[in-house]
Write a protein that holds these residues in place. Structure first.
Motif, PDB file in Angstrom:
ATOM      1  N   PRO A  19       5.710   6.726  -0.181  1.00 46.75           N
ATOM      2  CA  PRO A  19       5.656   6.167  -1.537  1.00 46.75           C
ATOM      3  C   PRO A  19       5.089   7.160  -2.550  1.00 46.75           C
ATOM      4  CG  PRO A  19       4.706   4.651   0.073  1.00 46.75           C
ATOM      5  CD  PRO A  19       4.870   5.972   0.754  1.00 46.75           C
ATOM      6  N   ASN A  20       4.436   8.219  -2.067  1.00 53.50           N
ATOM      7  CA  ASN A  20       3.899   9.221  -2.976  1.00 53.50           C
ATOM      8  C   ASN A  20       4.955  10.216  -3.429  1.00 53.50           C
ATOM      9  OD1 ASN A  20       1.034   8.377  -2.646  1.00 53.50           O
ATOM     10  ND2 ASN A  20       1.506   8.879  -0.530  1.00 53.50           N
ATOM     11  N   ASN A  21       6.070  10.242  -2.720  1.00 51.40           N
ATOM     12  CA  ASN A  21       7.168  11.133  -3.083  1.00 51.40           C
ATOM     13  C   ASN A  21       7.970  10.484  -4.206  1.00 51.40           C
ATOM     14  OD1 ASN A  21       9.298  12.890  -3.274  1.00 51.40           O
ATOM     15  ND2 ASN A  21      10.116  12.461  -1.236  1.00 51.40           N
ATOM     16  N   ARG A  57       3.672  16.061 -14.563  1.00 51.73           N
ATOM     17  CA  ARG A  57       2.556  16.781 -13.958  1.00 51.73           C
ATOM     18  C   ARG A  57       1.936  15.922 -12.867  1.00 51.73           C
ATOM     19  NH1 ARG A  57      -2.288  17.806 -12.403  1.00 51.73           N
ATOM     20  NH2 ARG A  57      -2.794  15.627 -12.628  1.00 51.73           N
ATOM     21  N   MET A  58       1.757  16.515 -11.699  1.00 55.31           N
ATOM     22  CA  MET A  58       1.095  15.839 -10.602  1.00 55.31           C
ATOM     23  C   MET A  58       0.195  16.839  -9.887  1.00 55.31           C
ATOM     24  SD  MET A  58       2.063  12.676 -10.659  1.00 55.31           S
ATOM     25  CE  MET A  58       1.620  12.008  -9.058  1.00 55.31           C
ATOM     26  N   GLY A  59      -0.677  16.332  -9.067  1.00 51.23           N
ATOM     27  CA  GLY A  59      -1.510  17.187  -8.227  1.00 51.23           C
ATOM     28  C   GLY A  59      -1.688  16.509  -6.888  1.00 51.23           C
ATOM     29  N   TRP A  60      -1.891  17.304  -5.862  1.00 55.09           N
ATOM     30  CA  TRP A  60      -2.081  16.722  -4.533  1.00 55.09           C
ATOM     31  C   TRP A  60      -3.173  17.491  -3.812  1.00 55.09           C
ATOM     32  CZ3 TRP A  60      -1.214  12.243  -2.651  1.00 55.09           C
ATOM     33  CH2 TRP A  60      -1.235  12.009  -1.274  1.00 55.09           C
ATOM     34  N   SER A 114       0.835  -1.199   0.000  1.00 54.04           N
ATOM     35  CA  SER A 114       0.000   0.000   0.000  1.00 54.04           C
ATOM     36  C   SER A 114       0.869   1.248   0.000  1.00 54.04           C
ATOM     37  CB  SER A 114      -0.918   0.012   1.224  1.00 54.04           C
ATOM     38  OG  SER A 114      -1.593   1.248   1.328  1.00 54.04           O
ATOM     39  N   ARG A 115       0.608   2.141  -0.934  1.00 50.62           N
ATOM     40  CA  ARG A 115       1.363   3.391  -1.017  1.00 50.62           C
ATOM     41  C   ARG A 115       0.895   4.410   0.019  1.00 50.62           C
ATOM     42  NH1 ARG A 115       4.487   3.374  -5.558  1.00 50.62           N
ATOM     43  NH2 ARG A 115       4.931   5.598  -5.280  1.00 50.62           N
ATOM     44  N   PHE A 116      -0.226   4.125   0.681  1.00 42.97           N
ATOM     45  CA  PHE A 116      -0.741   5.035   1.706  1.00 42.97           C
ATOM     46  C   PHE A 116      -0.586   4.456   3.107  1.00 42.97           C
ATOM     47  CE2 PHE A 116      -3.840   8.235  -0.452  1.00 42.97           C
ATOM     48  CZ  PHE A 116      -2.767   8.754  -1.160  1.00 42.97           C
ATOM     49  N   ASN A 118       5.695   6.300 -10.941  1.00 42.26           N
ATOM     50  CA  ASN A 118       5.976   5.425  -9.797  1.00 42.26           C
ATOM     51  C   ASN A 118       7.279   4.649  -9.981  1.00 42.26           C
ATOM     52  OD1 ASN A 118       3.701   6.183  -8.378  1.00 42.26           O
ATOM     53  ND2 ASN A 118       2.442   4.490  -9.129  1.00 42.26           N
ATOM     54  N   GLN A 119       7.591   4.308 -11.221  1.00 43.27           N
ATOM     55  CA  GLN A 119       8.803   3.541 -11.518  1.00 43.27           C
ATOM     56  C   GLN A 119      10.026   4.428 -11.721  1.00 43.27           C
ATOM     57  OE1 GLN A 119       7.636   1.206 -14.935  1.00 43.27           O
ATOM     58  NE2 GLN A 119       5.880   0.354 -13.826  1.00 43.27           N
ATOM     59  N   GLY A 120       9.828   5.750 -11.650  1.00 42.39           N
ATOM     60  CA  GLY A 120      10.948   6.663 -11.829  1.00 42.39           C
ATOM     61  C   GLY A 120      11.322   6.895 -13.273  1.00 42.39           C
ATOM     62  N   ASN A 121      10.418   6.551 -14.195  1.00 42.57           N
ATOM     63  CA  ASN A 121      10.701   6.695 -15.624  1.00 42.57           C
ATOM     64  C   ASN A 121      10.262   8.084 -16.115  1.00 42.57           C
ATOM     65  OD1 ASN A 121      11.597   4.031 -15.684  1.00 42.57           O
ATOM     66  ND2 ASN A 121       9.548   3.250 -16.140  1.00 42.57           N
TER      67      ASN A 121
END
Length: 539
Positions: free
Chosen positions: A459-461, A437-440, A134-136, A429-432
Motif C-alpha cells: 500500500p506504500n507503493n 515528493r516522498m521519503g522512505w 492497515s497500510r503496513f 494515496n488516492q492517486g491524485n
C-alpha cells in the motif's frame, strides 16, 4: 563510493557513540547532582501526527511519539540494536520457524492492568484484518497465513499467532527469518488493548482513552499545537526513565523553531534552516547523523506523461543531485543513484558500494530519452505537469531547483503545488498526482525494508508500478537462508526497479540536530527519530 562508505561508517560510529555516551552513575541521578534539575523537555515534532494508532501509522512523525508510548516484544538499546522488551524470554524451534515468547510479569498498560499474550495476538490480527485497512499489514506477511488472511484468501484462524496462555505467545513463520528480532521493534508489531480499541473508534485521538505500555504515556493532545507525554510509572523499566515530562510542539516553520531553540523554548530541534546550517556546523551543540533512508520524487505511472519509461528516465537524468546536496542542503547527504542507502554490511562489502550507481545525470541523454518517449506515445507536447511537495522550507527550495533543472535541461515546465503533509499524503494515496515528493526511512537497516516500498502489493507503493519479476525476487529473498544469495537477489531486484525507474532518487538522508548542552543521553538512531528513554536534563 569507497569515500562515501568510509564516511558513512565513521558517522554511524559517531552516532552510536553519541547515542550511548555520557551514561551516568546511579548516585548522579538518584539524589545526586541532577536531583534538583527539573526533568522536563520540550522539542519540535513539526506537524500533527496523522495517526497514533500503532496499527494504522505509516509515517515517521507518528512513529516518533509511538516509539515512546508503546513497546513491543523487542525494543532497541542505546546503540539501536534489538533487545528483548516486553518479551522476557524467547524460545526458537530448531528449524527457526516457531517462536514462543514469554511476556514479562511486570509489563503493564498505563491503566495498571497487565499486558498479555492475547494483547499481541489481537493487535497483529487486527492489523491483518482486511477491514482495518492497515497500510503496513504486509510487514506481517512473514507470519504463516498472514498474507492470505489480509488478502481475503484465508481465515484469521489460519494466522500463525496464538496466545497459548496469559503470558505465552506462539508465532509460526513461513520460513526462518534472520532479522525477525529487528522487525519486532517496529510499531506495527506493538500490542493494543482490545477493549479500549473496540470500545471507542476514536480511542487513539484522545489522551483520556489512550492506553499504552511504553516508557511514557500521553497526557495531552492539543491538535495542531502540541502533544504532552509524561513518565509512565507502570512501565517495567521505569527506573531508567529520568524525564518526567516531554512536550512535542508542532511548529513547521524552520526559522521559527530555530529561534525557539535559540531562546531556550526548545531543547532539541532537527532539520536546521538552510541559511544557518553552515554557521551552526561549528557549534558544539550541532550533530549530523546519517539516516537510513532516501529522499525522492515518485511518479504516478498510470498518469501521462509518466506512463512512459523513457520519459521517467529523462526526468531523473535531468536533475543534478550534487548541486542539491552541496549547495542547498549542505548537511552531509549523499546523492542517490539507487534506492538502498549505504550502511548495510554484506559478505562482499557495503550493499550500496557493491550495487554501484545505476545511472548518472546527463542532460543530452535526458533530451534524447524524452524525444524517444514522446515519439513512442505519439505526443507532440507533454500534458501540464504538477509536482506535489509537503510544506517545509527545505522541500520548497529543493522543489524549486528541480523545477528549474527540468525546465533548463528538458524545456518542460513543472508546476509546483505545496500542500500540508496530511493533505499531500491523502492525495498521493488516492492517486491524485503526477509527481510527488516522498521519503522512505527503513525501520531497520536491511535492503529489503527499502525495496519493499515498491512491491506491487504494498500500500506504500503509490506509483502504480507493478513488476512481477521484482516482486518474485523480493519474495525469494525473504526465504533465502544463505546471506550471499539473499543479497544477490536483492541486488537483482534493485536493478529491475532502477531499469523501470518509477521514481527519482535524490539523496540519502542525513539528520541535523541542535541539542541543548543541558540534555544528555539522547539516543540518535540512523533509522528512527531521537529516542528519549534514557535522556535527562543536567545542570
Amino acid at each position: 563510493m569507497k569515500k562515501w562508505t568510509m564516511l558513512i561508517v565513521l558517522l554511524l560510529s559517531v552516532a552510536a557513540v553519541m547515542g550511548a555516551c555520557s551514561s551516568k552513575n546511579a548516585e548522579d541521578v538518584e539524589g545526586g547532582k541532577n536531583s534538583d534539575v527539573k526533568q522536563e523537555l520540550t522539542l519540535n515534532i513539526k506537524t500533527e501526527p496523522p495517526s497514533l494508532d500503532p496499527g494504522l501509522a505509516t509515517d515517521t512523525t507518528s512513529a516518533w511519539v509511538l516509539d515512546h508510548v508503546f513497546e513491543g516484544l523487542y525494543t532497541t538499546d542505546e546503540d539501536g540494536n534489538p533487545v528483548k522488551g516486553v518479551a522476557e524470554n524467547v524460545e526458537i524451534s530448531e528449524d527457526g520457524t516457531v517462536y514462543t515468547f514469554t511476556i514479562r510479569d511486570d509489563s503493564n498498560w498505563t491503566d495498571g492492568t497487565p499486558v498479555t499474550a492475547a494483547d499481541f495476538e489481537y493487535a497483529w490480527k487486527r492489523v491483518l484484518n482486511p477491514e482495518t485497512g492497515s497500510r503496513f499489514a504486509f510487514y506481517l506477511y512473514y507470519i504463516k497465513g498472514a498474507e492470505e488472511y489480509n488478502m481475503g484468501e484465508g481465515t484469521v484462524e489460519d494466522v500463525g499467532v496464538e496466545a497459548i496462555d496469559e503470558k505465552k505467545l506462539k508465532v509460526t513463520l513461513n520460513a526462518p527469518l534472520g532479522y525477525f528480532d529487528k522487525l519486532l521493534t517496529m510499531w506495527t508489531y506493538y500490542p493494543v488493548k482490545q477493549e479500549q480499541v473496540e470500545g471507542n473508534k476514536n480511542w487513539s485521538t484522545d489522551p483520556a482513552t489512550y492506553v499504552s505500555n511504553g516508557p511514557f504515556k500521553m497526557t495531552k493532545w492539543a491538535h495542531d499545537s502540541e502533544i504532552v507525554m509524561e513518565k509512565n510509572n507502570d512501565y517495567y523499566d521505569a527506573s531508567v526513565v529520568k524525564l518526567n515530562k516531554v512536550t512535542f510542539k508542532m511548529v513547521n516553520e524552520a526559522t521559527t523553531f530555530y529561534q525557539m531553540y535559540k531562546t531556550g523554548e526548545l531543547d532539541l530541534i532537527s532539520s536546521l534552516p538552510m541559511d544557518v546550517l553552515e554557521a551552526e556546523q561549528n557549534n558544539e551543540e550541532y550533530l549530523a547523523v546519517p539516516r537510513y533512508g532516501t529522499y525522492m520524487y515518485i511518479f504516478n505511472v498510470k498518469k501521462e506523461p509518466f506512463t512512459n519509461e523513457k520519459v521517467r528516465k529523462a526526468f531523473s537524468l535531468s536533475v543534478n543531485r550534487e548541486l542539491v546536496v552541496n549547495t542547498i542542503n549542505k548537511a552531509g547527504e549523499i546523492p542517490a543513484y539507487g534506492m538502498v542507502p549505504p550502511g548495510v554490511s554484506t559478505p562482499d562489502g557495503d550493499f550500496r558500494e557493491v550495487g554501484g550507481e545505476y545511472f548518472k545525470e546527463d542532460a543530452e541523454e535526458a533530451k534524447r530519452l524524452l524525444e524517444e518517449g514522446m515519439k513512442e506515445e505519439g505526443w507532440d507536447k507533454l500534458p501540464e505537469i504538477e509536482l506535489l511537495y509537503t510544506t517545509s522550507e527545505g522541500n520548497k527550495r529543493i522543489a524549486e531547483v528541480v523545477q528549474e533543472m527540468i525546465h533548463k535541461n528538458l524545456g518542460v515546465q513543472v508546476k509546483l503545488v505545496n500542500q500540508e503533509s496530511k493533505t499531500q499524503l491523502a492525495n498521493v494515496n488516492q492517486g491524485n498526482f503526477q509527481m510527488a515528493r516522498m521519503g522512505w526511512v527503513g525501520t531497520f537497516v536491511d535492503p529489503v525494508i527499502n525495496l519493499d516500498y515498491f512491491l506491487g502489493g504494498s500500500p506504500n507503493n503509490r506509483t502504480g508500478w507493478v513488476n512481477e519479476e521484482y516482486d518474485s525476487l523480493l519474495s525469494q529473498s525473504k526465504v533465502e537462508q544463505d546471506d550471499a544469495k539473499r543479497y544477490d537477489l536483492l541486488h537483482k531486484a534493485e536493478k529491475v526497479l532502477m531499469d523501470d525507474m518509477p521514481f527519482i532518487p535524490m539523496y540519502y538522508y542525513s539528520s541535523t540536530y541542535l541539542t541543548s548542552p543541558k540534555l544528555e543521553n539522547v539516543a540518535y538512531y540512523v533509522n528512527r527519530q531521537p529516542f528519549l528513554k534514557w535522556a535527562e536534563k543536567v545542570d
